[in-house]
Design a protein around this motif. Structure first.
Motif, mmCIF file in Angstrom:
data_model
loop_
_atom_site.group_PDB
_atom_site.id
_atom_site.type_symbol
_atom_site.label_atom_id
_atom_site.label_comp_id
_atom_site.label_asym_id
_atom_site.label_seq_id
_atom_site.Cartn_x
_atom_site.Cartn_y
_atom_site.Cartn_z
ATOM 1 N N ARG A 157 0.836 -1.194 0.000
ATOM 2 C CA ARG A 157 0.000 0.000 0.000
ATOM 3 C C ARG A 157 0.872 1.245 0.000
ATOM 4 O O ARG A 157 1.899 1.280 0.685
ATOM 5 C CB ARG A 157 -0.920 0.015 1.225
ATOM 6 N N VAL A 158 0.463 2.238 -0.787
ATOM 7 C CA VAL A 158 1.164 3.524 -0.828
ATOM 8 C C VAL A 158 0.140 4.625 -0.600
ATOM 9 O O VAL A 158 -0.934 4.626 -1.210
ATOM 10 C CB VAL A 158 1.872 3.735 -2.188
ATOM 11 N N GLU A 159 0.467 5.565 0.288
ATOM 12 C CA GLU A 159 -0.403 6.709 0.540
ATOM 13 C C GLU A 159 0.381 7.994 0.341
ATOM 14 O O GLU A 159 1.545 8.098 0.747
ATOM 15 C CB GLU A 159 -0.979 6.656 1.953
ATOM 16 N N ALA A 160 -0.272 8.972 -0.297
ATOM 17 C CA ALA A 160 0.313 10.302 -0.471
ATOM 18 C C ALA A 160 -0.233 11.218 0.616
ATOM 19 O O ALA A 160 -1.440 11.240 0.865
ATOM 20 C CB ALA A 160 -0.022 10.859 -1.853
ATOM 21 N N VAL A 161 0.652 11.949 1.267
ATOM 22 C CA VAL A 161 0.247 12.993 2.206
ATOM 23 C C VAL A 161 0.126 14.284 1.411
ATOM 24 O O VAL A 161 1.095 14.740 0.803
ATOM 25 C CB VAL A 161 1.275 13.156 3.339
ATOM 26 N N LEU A 162 -1.076 14.873 1.394
ATOM 27 C CA LEU A 162 -1.335 16.050 0.572
ATOM 28 C C LEU A 162 -1.084 17.338 1.344
ATOM 29 O O LEU A 162 -1.021 17.341 2.574
ATOM 30 C CB LEU A 162 -2.773 16.014 0.051
ATOM 31 N N ALA A 163 -0.957 18.426 0.603
ATOM 32 C CA ALA A 163 -0.632 19.713 1.223
ATOM 33 C C ALA A 163 -1.715 20.191 2.169
ATOM 34 O O ALA A 163 -1.436 20.959 3.098
ATOM 35 C CB ALA A 163 -0.394 20.762 0.127
ATOM 36 N N ASP A 164 -2.966 19.759 1.969
ATOM 37 C CA ASP A 164 -4.040 20.182 2.867
ATOM 38 C C ASP A 164 -4.123 19.322 4.121
ATOM 39 O O ASP A 164 -5.034 19.474 4.936
ATOM 40 C CB ASP A 164 -5.391 20.174 2.138
ATOM 41 N N GLY A 165 -3.177 18.387 4.295
ATOM 42 C CA GLY A 165 -3.144 17.562 5.485
ATOM 43 C C GLY A 165 -3.828 16.215 5.348
ATOM 44 O O GLY A 165 -3.684 15.358 6.223
ATOM 45 N N SER A 166 -4.566 15.989 4.287
ATOM 46 C CA SER A 166 -5.249 14.714 4.103
ATOM 47 C C SER A 166 -4.294 13.685 3.489
ATOM 48 O O SER A 166 -3.188 14.017 3.052
ATOM 49 C CB SER A 166 -6.470 14.891 3.207
ATOM 50 N N PRO A 205 -3.258 3.593 -5.887
ATOM 51 C CA PRO A 205 -3.281 2.173 -6.275
ATOM 52 C C PRO A 205 -1.993 1.755 -6.972
ATOM 53 O O PRO A 205 -1.376 2.527 -7.723
ATOM 54 C CB PRO A 205 -4.479 2.106 -7.235
ATOM 55 N N LEU A 206 -1.591 0.504 -6.732
ATOM 56 C CA LEU A 206 -0.410 -0.073 -7.371
ATOM 57 C C LEU A 206 -0.836 -0.888 -8.586
ATOM 58 O O LEU A 206 -1.799 -1.652 -8.521
ATOM 59 C CB LEU A 206 0.342 -0.978 -6.394
ATOM 60 N N ILE A 212 4.203 7.628 1.637
ATOM 61 C CA ILE A 212 4.514 6.653 2.674
ATOM 62 C C ILE A 212 4.200 5.255 2.146
ATOM 63 O O ILE A 212 3.134 5.028 1.567
ATOM 64 C CB ILE A 212 3.712 6.916 3.960
ATOM 65 N N ALA A 213 5.118 4.320 2.339
ATOM 66 C CA ALA A 213 4.940 2.931 1.908
ATOM 67 C C ALA A 213 4.602 2.063 3.110
ATOM 68 O O ALA A 213 5.168 2.232 4.193
ATOM 69 C CB ALA A 213 6.211 2.426 1.229
ATOM 70 N N TYR A 214 3.663 1.107 2.914
ATOM 71 C CA TYR A 214 3.220 0.239 3.990
ATOM 72 C C TYR A 214 3.321 -1.226 3.563
ATOM 73 O O TYR A 214 3.195 -1.568 2.383
ATOM 74 C CB TYR A 214 1.763 0.519 4.356
ATOM 75 N N SER A 215 3.518 -2.090 4.558
ATOM 76 C CA SER A 215 3.360 -3.523 4.396
ATOM 77 C C SER A 215 2.403 -3.971 5.482
ATOM 78 O O SER A 215 2.733 -3.904 6.669
ATOM 79 C CB SER A 215 4.701 -4.249 4.533
#
Length: 619
Positions: free
Chosen positions: A134-143, A148-149, A170-173
Motif C-alpha cells: 500500500r502507498v499513501e500520499a500525504v497532501l498539502a491540505d493535510g489529508s 493504487p499499485l 509513505i509505503a506500507y506492508s
C-alpha cells in the motif's frame, strides 16, 4: 492518457529519494520478500516512441524501454543498459535514468515529481519494493490519499491544485510503515507568490472594557485587518484553535468573565472564514474545558476535554478525547485519557492529535506520548527520558506532520524517534560535530522543531562538567545520521516557517572585569532549507518577541506608543508591544517599521492564524 505537454524536470522540481525518513525495524516480519526484482528482465508496459527516444538519448537501449507508471505525460520508465536495469523519469524528449540500485538505495519506494511550466499541476510517479502492498500520499491540505499499485508495483498521481499536491509518500506492508519520501514543492511559482496566496487571518483585541475580540483577514505587510468581512464576539481570551483541512473554517474556544453570574463562560465556536459568520456556538457546562483542538480530517474534529475541580478548577478530575463531526455536532467516538499526568505539548497532525504528557511536578524518568486518531483510537508509548535526583530531564516534542514521525528531544543530546504509524521508538545519541560553542547563554530554553525533514534545536547540549547548563548556539540535526552541526553559534533562540529558519538571542560580551560583562544582542539571521545564511538584519539589536507569517516576519517591541494615559487615575498604563519591524521572509530584506494599530488605547498585535501557525497547534 499520454499527454504531449512538455513537463519541467529540474533540480527544483524533481526529487529522487530524498532522505530515508522512516527505517523499517529488523524485527518486523515481512509478508513478502523485500526485493527490487520482477519476473521480467525489464518490467513495465511498452513505452511510447517519444519516451523510447528520450531514454535512448540518456544511454539506454531504445528497444528495452518500458513504462512503469504514467501521470499525464510524465512517466517512470525502466530500461536496459549493458545488461543493467535502469529506471528514472521521462517526459517529451527528456529522461533521467540511473542504475536501479543507485536510484532506490535502501528505501522501499522510489518517487519522482514534476510540475507543468504554468505551475497549475503536479505530476507524480513511483514504484515500490516487492514487500510494499500500500502507498499513501500525504497532501498539502493535510489529508492522505491511497495511490493504487499496478501490476508492476508502479503508481501515479496528478494534483490539479496546490492544496492537493503531494508533499510526501509513505509505503506500507500490512499495517506497518516501511518508509517515506518527502517531496519538494513542485509548482513553478516562486515562494513569495505562494506565500501571498496563503490566507492569513488575525484575532484582534477590540475592547478591554467590553471583553470583545475581532476576527478578520489580515494584510500580511501591515498586520492591519481588512475592512470586510469581520466577526466581532465577546471573549476575554481564546485559548485553542484548529483550522479545517481546506482552511475555510475555524474552530476556537472562547471564554469571558460574567461578573453578575458564573465566574467563567466557555464555548466552542465554529466560524466560516470566508463569510466571517458563526456556523454554530456550543456552550460548555460549568467545569468543562477544552484543553486542545485538532481538525485532522474534514469530517472529524478532536476535542481534548477536561472536567476541572470546583470551585477554583485547580485539578483535572477527568480527561477524554472526543471525536465529533463538525457538520452535525454528532459525537462519533470518545476515549478516556489519564488525568494523572499533565499535558506538556499537543500537536495536531493528519494522523490525529499527538500529546506529550509528564508528571505535573517534573518528577520521574519517563514521559508518555499519546496519539488520538480521527477514529477515536488511542495509541500510547512510554519514553524513558531519564531523571537526575528524580527530576525529569528537560524534554520537548517536535512532530513531522508530513511523514508521521514524532521526536522527543532531551537535553544533553538524546532524541527518541517515534513512528506514529506503528508507535515504535528508536533512541538516538546525537553526535556533535566540531566547532560547538561553549559560552553559556544569559537566557535560554530547550527548543526543537522539524525543519525541512531534519531537526533544528537550541540549548541541546550540556556544558562540560555540567548536566544542567546549556551553552548558546542553534544546531541542525540530520535525522539520517544523527549528527548535529552548528548553524548559529551566537544565537540561543530560533523560529521557522516553511523553508526559512530565523535565529536570534543574546550573549554575554567577551570582555572581562568589573562591572559585569554586558549582554549584547545579535539582531536576526535568516537561513534557507540547507542552512545557508541568506541575510543578517538589524545589527546587534536585542529582540525577544518575533513572529513569522506567510511571506513576512515581524519583530514586536515596546515604545512610547505602547503606553496610554489611564482615564481613571491620570497615570500611565502599559498595553504591550505597539510597534513592529517588518522584513521579507523570502529574501531577508528589511521593509521598514510602523505602529501595529492606530486605535487608542493601543491593544497590541493580533494572534496570527494560518496553516502551520503555532496558534492552531501545528508546530
Amino acid at each position: 492518457m499520454r499527454g504531449r505537454r512538455r513537463i519541467v524536470i529540474s533540480a527544483a522540481t524533481l526529487l529522487v529519494l530524498v532522505g530515508g525518513l522512516f527505517a523499517a525495524t529488523e524485527a518486523r516480519s515481512r509478508a513478502r520478500a523485500a526485493t527490487w526484482t520482477w519476473q521480467e528482465s525489464v518490467p513495465g508496459d511498452p513505452a511510447a516512441s517519444t519516451l523510447r527516444a528520450a531514454a535512448a538519448s540518456a544511454g539506454a537501449s531504445s528497444a528495452s524501454v518500458r513504462e512503469l507508471a504514467v501521470a499525464d505525460g510524465f512517466a517512470l520508465v525502466a530500461a536496459s543498459e549493458n545488461g543493467a536495469l535502469m529506471i528514472g523519469p521521462a517526459s517529451g524528449d527528456q529522461a533521467q535514468l540511473a542504475p536501479l540500485a543507485q536510484a532506490v538505495g535502501d528505501q522501499p519506494v522510489a518517487v519522482y515529481a514534476a510540475a507543468a511550466p504554468e505551475g497549475a499541476q503536479q505530476q507524480l510517479v513511483g514504484v515500490t519494493r516487492s514487500d510494499v502492498d500500500r502507498v499513501e500520499a500525504v497532501l498539502a491540505d493535510g489529508s492522505q490519499k491511497q495511490l493504487p499499485l499496478n501490476q508492476w508495483r508502479g503508481f501515479d498521481y496528478v494534483a490539479a491544485s496546490a492544496s492537493q499536491a503531494a508533499v510526501a509518500v509513505i509505503a506500507y506492508s500490512g499495517g506497518d510503515s516501511l518508509g517515506a519520501v518527502r517531496l519538494p514543492q513542485t509548482t513553478t511559482q516562486n515562494d513569495a507568490a505562494r506565500a501571498a496566496a496563503q490566507p492569513l487571518y488575525g484575532l484582534f483585541r477590540t475592547s478591554l472594557r467590553n471583553q470583545t475580540l475581532t476576527l478578520a483577514a489580515v494584510n500580511a505587510r501591515t498586520l492591519r485587518p481588512q475592512a470586510r468581512p469581520k466577526l466581532q464576539f465577546r471573549s476575554q481570551s481564546v485559548d485553542f484553535m484548529a483550522l479545517s483541512p481546506d482552511d475555510t473554517e475555524l474552530a476556537l474556544v472562547a471564554a469571558h468573565v460574567n461578573i453578575n453570574a458564573s465566574p467563567l463562560s466557555t464555548r466552542l465556536v465554529l466560524v466560516n472564514l470566508q463569510s466571517m459568520k458563526p456556523i454554530r456556538t456550543l456552550p460548555l457546562t460549568q467545569g468543562n474545558t477544552i484543553r486542545m483542538l485538532s481538525w485532522p480530517q474534514p469530517d472529524r474534529l478532536i476535542e481534548l476535554r477536561q472536567v476541572m475541580s470546583q470551585p477554583y478548577q485547580r485539578n483535572v478530575r477527568s480527561r477524554s478525547a472526543r471525536i465529533i463531526d463538525p457538520a452535525t455536532d454528532k459525537l462519533v467516538a470518545e476515549h478516556p485519557l489519564t488525568n494523572k499526568l499533565a499535558v506538556r505539548t499537543a500537536v495536531t497532525t493528519p494522523l490525529g492529535l499527538v500529546l506529550l504528557l509528564g508528571s505535573s511536578g517534573l518528577h520521574g524518568p519517563n514521559v508518555q506520548l499519546d496519539l488520538v486518531t480521527p477514529t477515536g483510537d488511542l495509541r500510547t508509548v512510554t519514553i524513558p527520558v531519564g531523571a537526575t535526583k528524580n527530576v525529569t530531564h528537560n524534554n520537548v516534542l517536535a512532530v513531522d506532520r508530513t511523514t508521521g514521525h514524532a521526536y522527543v528531544v532531551v537535553a544533553g543530546g538524546i532524541v527518541f524517534d517515534v513512528d506514529l504509524s506503528s508507535m515504535t521508538v528508536t533512541r538516538h545519541i546525537v553526535t556533535l560535530l566540531a566547532g560547538a560553542p561553549t559560552t553559556p547563554a544569559p537566557i535560554s530554553g530547550l527548543q526543537a522543531r522539524v525543519f525541512e525533514g531534519n531537526l533544528a534545536a537550541a540549548a541541546l547540549f550540556w556544558r562540560a562538567n555540567s548536566n544542567t547548563i546549556a551553552p548558546q548556539g542553534v544546531y541542525l540535526i540530520d535525522t539520517n545520521t544523527w549528527t548535529a552541526r552548528v548553524l548559529d553559534p551566537t544565537a540561543n533562540f530560533f523560529t521557522s516557517l516553511g523553508n526559512r529558519l530565523l535565529t536570534y538571542g543574546e550573549s554575554v560580551h567577551a570582555t572581562h572585569g568589573f562591572p559585569p560583562r554586558p549582554v549584547v544582542g545579535h539582531g536576526l539571521s535568516l537561513y534557507d532549507e540547507s542552512g545557508k545564511l541568506i541575510s543578517h538584519l538589524y545589527g546587534s539589536r536585542r529582540f525577544q518577541d518575533i513572529e513569522l507569517a506567510p511571506g513576512y516576519g515581524y519583530v514586536f517591541y515596546n515604545s512610547a506608543s505602547s503606553v496610554a494615559v489611564n482615564p481613571r487615575t491620570g497615570g500611565p498604563s502599559y498595553f504591550g508591544p505597539q510597534d513592529k519591524l517588518v522584513f521579507d521572509l523570502e529574501r531577508g530584506t528589511a521593509l521598514g517599521s510602523g505602529k501595529i494599530t492606530i486605535g487608542s488605547p493601543p491593544l497590541g498585535p493580533p494572534l496570527l492564524i494560518y496553516r502551520g501557525s503555532p496558534i492552531v497547534g501545528e508546530s
